[in-house]
Design an enzyme around this catalytic site. Structure first.
Site, PDB file in Angstrom:
ATOM      1  N   ASP A  18     -17.501  -7.381  16.025  1.00 52.76           N
ATOM      2  CA  ASP A  18     -17.888  -6.353  15.056  1.00 52.76           C
ATOM      3  C   ASP A  18     -17.040  -6.405  13.790  1.00 52.76           C
ATOM      4  OD1 ASP A  18     -19.618  -4.039  14.589  1.00 52.76           O
ATOM      5  OD2 ASP A  18     -17.761  -2.887  14.607  1.00 52.76           O
ATOM      6  N   LYS A 196      -5.314  -0.202   0.984  1.00 45.84           N
ATOM      7  CA  LYS A 196      -6.230   0.527   0.104  1.00 45.84           C
ATOM      8  C   LYS A 196      -5.556   0.767  -1.249  1.00 45.84           C
ATOM      9  CE  LYS A 196      -9.305   2.638   3.464  1.00 45.84           C
ATOM     10  NZ  LYS A 196     -10.534   2.023   2.934  1.00 45.84           N
ATOM     11  N   GLU A 230     -14.217  12.039   8.809  1.00 44.01           N
ATOM     12  CA  GLU A 230     -15.343  11.110   8.891  1.00 44.01           C
ATOM     13  C   GLU A 230     -16.605  11.880   9.257  1.00 44.01           C
ATOM     14  OE1 GLU A 230     -13.797   8.401  11.810  1.00 44.01           O
ATOM     15  OE2 GLU A 230     -12.903   7.111  10.289  1.00 44.01           O
ATOM     16  N   ASP A 249      -6.093   6.121  17.567  1.00 43.69           N
ATOM     17  CA  ASP A 249      -6.950   5.287  16.741  1.00 43.69           C
ATOM     18  C   ASP A 249      -6.554   5.329  15.268  1.00 43.69           C
ATOM     19  OD1 ASP A 249      -9.164   3.551  16.287  1.00 43.69           O
ATOM     20  OD2 ASP A 249     -10.374   5.244  15.656  1.00 43.69           O
ATOM     21  N   HIS A 254      -2.781   4.944  10.530  1.00 44.25           N
ATOM     22  CA  HIS A 254      -3.222   5.260   9.167  1.00 44.25           C
ATOM     23  C   HIS A 254      -2.566   6.535   8.629  1.00 44.25           C
ATOM     24  CE1 HIS A 254      -5.952   2.143  10.013  1.00 44.25           C
ATOM     25  NE2 HIS A 254      -7.042   2.822  10.250  1.00 44.25           N
ATOM     26  N   LYS A 344     -13.937  12.954  13.723  1.00 45.56           N
ATOM     27  CA  LYS A 344     -15.254  12.357  13.535  1.00 45.56           C
ATOM     28  C   LYS A 344     -16.334  13.442  13.578  1.00 45.56           C
ATOM     29  CE  LYS A 344     -14.183   7.744  15.276  1.00 45.56           C
ATOM     30  NZ  LYS A 344     -14.444   7.113  13.964  1.00 45.56           N
ATOM     31  N   LYS A 349     -17.242  12.785   4.615  1.00 44.36           N
ATOM     32  CA  LYS A 349     -16.288  11.687   4.763  1.00 44.36           C
ATOM     33  C   LYS A 349     -15.356  11.679   3.562  1.00 44.36           C
ATOM     34  CE  LYS A 349     -15.927   6.643   5.056  1.00 44.36           C
ATOM     35  NZ  LYS A 349     -16.652   5.348   5.113  1.00 44.36           N
TER      36      LYS A 349
END
Length: 477
Positions: A18, A196, A230, A249, A254, A344, A349
């Site tokens: 993916d 980023k 998100e 996650d 992050h 989520k 977002k």
């Protein structure tokens, strides 16, 4: 950015997965199209997937697959750029746990180097499930693929994706394995959020402008909010996500890296190890929760319908949303709350870092009027990177009346393109620039902070809440 001329081979473990499909293939193509890859480069994909039948060449099968991936992203597959790129691709079907398949991989690499007429640098990208990290490292070492052409003329590097372990123990085990097989300068631990553009711009904003850093401390700043929201769900990542959860996650990496970037001291240099050391200092000074504090300072929740996703356990208590409030235990930031929130299936977002300043002690306000609005600086990481500064102004007119105004900086304005994060990941891997990759010390400090929270959650404290899809996170908890 400039072109790198020494020959290189990109070996992507998990080429049919993916991440490669969504990010790596198109990022490599963009670098190729911009002449930022070496003039002599090849891509060697490794996967367990049988892409061809007995009558089709494996290389051709992968090239057809790469063409389809680029076509889905609206690239013109008949263009010379695409054709040249696709023809640089080769394929090795294999098993990550079998040494013989790595011997075949080595043979493939040797053949490509013969085509170059010289030894090539090697960049190994681990786009594979974490359970295969250590076996893959073992096999690379067993067949000698962890070694560069020579210490004087080349390199071999490993780019490894998060998560770096599931807890402190597994993280240390992985780090031990990495250090057994590779030198530290060969190891690139990816947190693509550090790549980023707006995250990188925070350092410039803070340390290249003299007007901000003098007030960047507990005397002037009241609170810092880090939000990573998100509007989509777990989708086809059910079995993976259910063993990880939101905090592992994105929270541990992050979000904490954004916290470290917004709070770190001035490195006074762009030298990579110095910047990484300053980030690690912040993470090492995060207040680690005691059991009773986890109940008080954290919230965890799961969106309705999550358990219906394929691969998710029927009795799953995995969080898809979390909020926590912590502090940094050093003199500069002592007592300032840092609130981290991510989830989520929320109402929109966006990822932001909001720095809220204390009210001015001597604000000029009209008689008998109390002005309590606070100055804010909001860094928007995505979807539209930029900086917004909230301030107070006098309304035009004869009366002395105040109003709230904003300065806005749009990072993308007047720019044709902002390079995607994974383009920077790959380019910096080629250059050997580790500045925006996570260090061992950063990862260990992040685990020291998050593991007490995870253990308390596993014991049901605080209780897992439920929330509806599309909710405003202010209404959770």
């Amino acid at each position: 950015m400039k072109q790198i001329n020494f020959p290189a081979i990109f070996i992507i473990f998990g080429i049919t997965g993916d991440l490669a499909k969504k990010k790596l293939i198109s990022s490599l193509f963009e670098l190729s199209r911009k002449d930022l890859l070496p003039k002599k480069f090849k891509i060697l994909g490794f996967s367990h997937t049988n892409l061809s039948d007995q009558t089709e060449d494996p290389d051709k099968a992968l090239r057809n697959y790469i063409g389809e991936v680029l076509s889905e992203k609206d690239y013109n597959v008949d263009s010379k750029d695409v054709k040249d790129f696709v023809n640089s691709v080769h394929y090795q079907q294999g098993d990550l746990t079998k040494e013989k398949d790595f011997e075949q991989l080595k043979t493939q690499i040797n053949k490509l180097e013969e085509d170059f007429g010289q030894c090539a640098n090697k960049l190994y990208y681990f786009s594979i499930p974490p359970k295969f990290y250590e076996p893959t490292l073992d096999k690379l070492c067993a067949v000698g693929l962890n070694e560069p052409c020579s210490r004087e003329t080349g390199w071999a590097r490993v780019l490894i994706e998060k998560p770096f372990g599931k807890d402190i123990e597994s993280s240390k085990s992985l780090d031990k394995k990495l250090s057994q097989v590779l030198q530290e300068e060969q190891i690139f631990r990816i947190d693509h959020y550090l790549k980023k553009s707006m995250v990188q711009n925070i350092l410039t904003f803070r340390f290249s402008n003299s007007i901000f850093e003098p007030v960047w401390n507990k005397e002037y700043i009241e609170q810092v909010n880090i939000n990573m929201h998100e509007d989509f769900g777990v989708e086809d990542r059910g079995s993976f996500y259910d063993n990880i959860g939101a905090l592992r996650d994105v929270g541990k990496n992050h979000c904490l890296q954004m916290l470290a970037t917004i709070a770190m001291d001035n490195p006074k240099s762009l030298e990579g190890n110095t910047i990484r050391s300053k980030r690690a200092d912040i993470l090492s000074n995060l207040h680690c929760f005691k059991k009773e504090e986890v109940q008080e300072k954290t919230t965890r929740a799961q969106y309705e319908g999550y358990k219906n996703i394929e691969g998710v356990a029927e009795d799953s208590d995995t969080e898809t949303f979390f909020r926590l409030e912590t502090t940094i235990e050093n003199e500069k930031w002592k007592g300032v709350p840092f609130v981290i929130e991510s989830g989520k299936q929320l109402h929109r977002k966006h990822t932001t870092i909001e720095v809220i300043f204390k009210p001015s002690k001597f604000a000029l306000c009209p008689t008998n009027e109390k002005w309590e609005d606070k100055n804010k600086i909001i860094f928007t990481i995505q979807p539209k990177p930029g900086i917004e500064i909230d301030f107070v102004s006098k309304k035009p007119g004869f009366k002395y009346e105040l109003e709230h105004k904003k300065f806005n900086f749009d990072l993308a304005k007047d720019r044709e393109e902002i390079p995607a994060a994974y383009q920077k990941v790959l380019y910096d891997g080629l250059k050997g620039d580790q500045t925006m990759f996570a260090s061992t010390k950063e990862i260990e400090a992040a685990w020291e902070f998050t593991e007490p929270i995870l253990k308390s959650w596993e014991n049901g404290k605080p209780e897992l809440q439920k929330y509806k899809k599309g909710i405003d996170p202010d209404n959770i908890g």
